[in-house]
Scaffold this active site. Sequence first.
Site, short mmCIF file in Angstrom:
data_model
loop_
_atom_site.label_atom_id
_atom_site.label_comp_id
_atom_site.label_asym_id
_atom_site.label_seq_id
_atom_site.Cartn_x
_atom_site.Cartn_y
_atom_site.Cartn_z
N SER A 7 0.84 -1.21 0.00
CA SER A 7 0.00 0.00 0.00
C SER A 7 0.87 1.25 0.00
CB SER A 7 -0.89 -0.01 1.24
OG SER A 7 -1.53 1.23 1.37
N HIS A 32 -1.20 -1.08 -4.33
CA HIS A 32 -2.48 -0.72 -3.71
C HIS A 32 -2.49 0.77 -3.39
CE1 HIS A 32 -6.10 -1.61 -1.25
NE2 HIS A 32 -5.62 -0.72 -0.38
N ASP A 34 -4.72 3.88 -1.71
CA ASP A 34 -5.84 4.25 -0.84
C ASP A 34 -6.32 5.65 -1.15
OD1 ASP A 34 -6.21 1.96 0.87
OD2 ASP A 34 -4.23 2.41 1.68
N MET A 36 -8.97 8.46 0.13
CA MET A 36 -9.76 8.77 1.33
C MET A 36 -10.29 10.19 1.24
SD MET A 36 -7.41 6.87 4.19
CE MET A 36 -5.81 7.44 3.69
N HIS A 66 -8.40 1.52 -3.88
CA HIS A 66 -9.37 1.31 -2.80
C HIS A 66 -10.03 2.66 -2.49
CE1 HIS A 66 -9.73 0.06 1.76
NE2 HIS A 66 -10.91 0.20 1.20
N MET A 68 -12.17 4.75 -0.42
CA MET A 68 -12.82 4.93 0.88
C MET A 68 -13.49 6.30 0.84
SD MET A 68 -9.83 3.39 3.32
CE MET A 68 -8.52 3.61 2.16
N MET A 136 -11.87 -5.93 5.15
CA MET A 136 -11.00 -5.03 5.93
C MET A 136 -10.68 -5.69 7.27
SD MET A 136 -10.27 -2.37 4.13
CE MET A 136 -9.35 -1.54 5.44
N GLY A 141 -8.86 3.71 7.17
CA GLY A 141 -8.47 5.10 7.37
C GLY A 141 -7.00 5.32 7.66
N PHE A 142 -6.38 4.38 8.34
CA PHE A 142 -4.99 4.60 8.75
C PHE A 142 -4.18 3.32 8.63
CE2 PHE A 142 -7.62 7.68 10.89
CZ PHE A 142 -6.94 8.87 10.65
N GLY A 143 -2.93 3.48 8.26
CA GLY A 143 -2.01 2.35 8.26
C GLY A 143 -1.48 2.11 9.66
N GLY A 144 -0.78 1.01 9.83
CA GLY A 144 -0.10 0.75 11.10
C GLY A 144 -0.97 0.31 12.25
N ASP A 170 -6.91 -6.20 4.07
CA ASP A 170 -6.19 -4.93 4.12
C ASP A 170 -6.21 -4.42 5.55
OD1 ASP A 170 -5.20 -2.37 3.64
OD2 ASP A 170 -6.85 -1.74 2.33
N GLY A 171 -5.01 -4.22 6.11
CA GLY A 171 -4.92 -3.63 7.44
C GLY A 171 -4.28 -4.55 8.46
N GLY A 172 -3.11 -4.17 8.92
CA GLY A 172 -2.46 -4.90 10.01
C GLY A 172 -1.90 -6.25 9.62
N GLY A 192 1.02 -2.59 4.08
CA GLY A 192 1.68 -1.29 4.08
C GLY A 192 2.93 -1.34 4.92
#
Length: 213
Positions: A7, A32, A34, A36, A66, A68, A136, A141-144, A170-172, A192
């Site tokens: 990402s 990827h 994002d 937003m 993606h 959002m 998801m 909304g946020f990486g990490g 996607d995410g974590g 990401g």
Amino acid sequence: MINIAPSVLAADPLNMERSVQRMLDAGCDWIHVDVMDGHFVPNLGFTPALVRALRRRWPTVPLDVHLMMDNPDAYIREFAEAGATGLTVHAEVAGVRDSLKLIREAGCYAGLALKPATAAGEVLSLLPDCDLILVMTVEPGFGGQHLNAAMLDKLKEFRRLGWTGLLESDGGITLDNLPRLIDAGLDTAVMGTALYSAADPAEAVRRIRAMST
Ligand code: DX5
Ligand code: ZN
């Protein structure tokens, strides 16, 4: 084989080209992106200009975009013309069936994303209009962030329901939790932080390939 989709949210914004090239050199498959709108999610993200620039620089790499945002329909054609390969819209946004149709009409694969609180059963009637399902694994909304492990059951549920298309999360996602996602049916991993902050992304990609063979 797993599609590995780093990402760009985690890339170095001042060195985007070098940062993305490092991922591609490591053997990643997709990029990827994002998008937003500061409304559907409490953050701002990328625009068609970045997609256009990525497409010019890498003419053949799949660009997985993606969206959002609350009004994707107003931008679908623009993202498609900018060079997106696939566009993913959120199931929680009104009029999503029409969005999926617009995406296919624009020549892209149509993705449907579900926030953690949206159940697989709520989107069954939309599946014929989809090419990709994005489960998801964090609040968008946020990486990490940390992966929500309850989403493993949602991946399994889609496979149990007979979904044979692309199944993405996607995410974590980390090298530690990815084997469980693959066991649950995932074939496309958005990553990401885990890839962009890896000391040796090529080694990370080798480890991911070894998980899925
Ligand atoms: C989250 C974004 C992700 C994000 C993932 O809303 O959709 O694409 O960049 O980043 P990590 O892998 O750091 O959770
Ligand atoms: Zn994303």
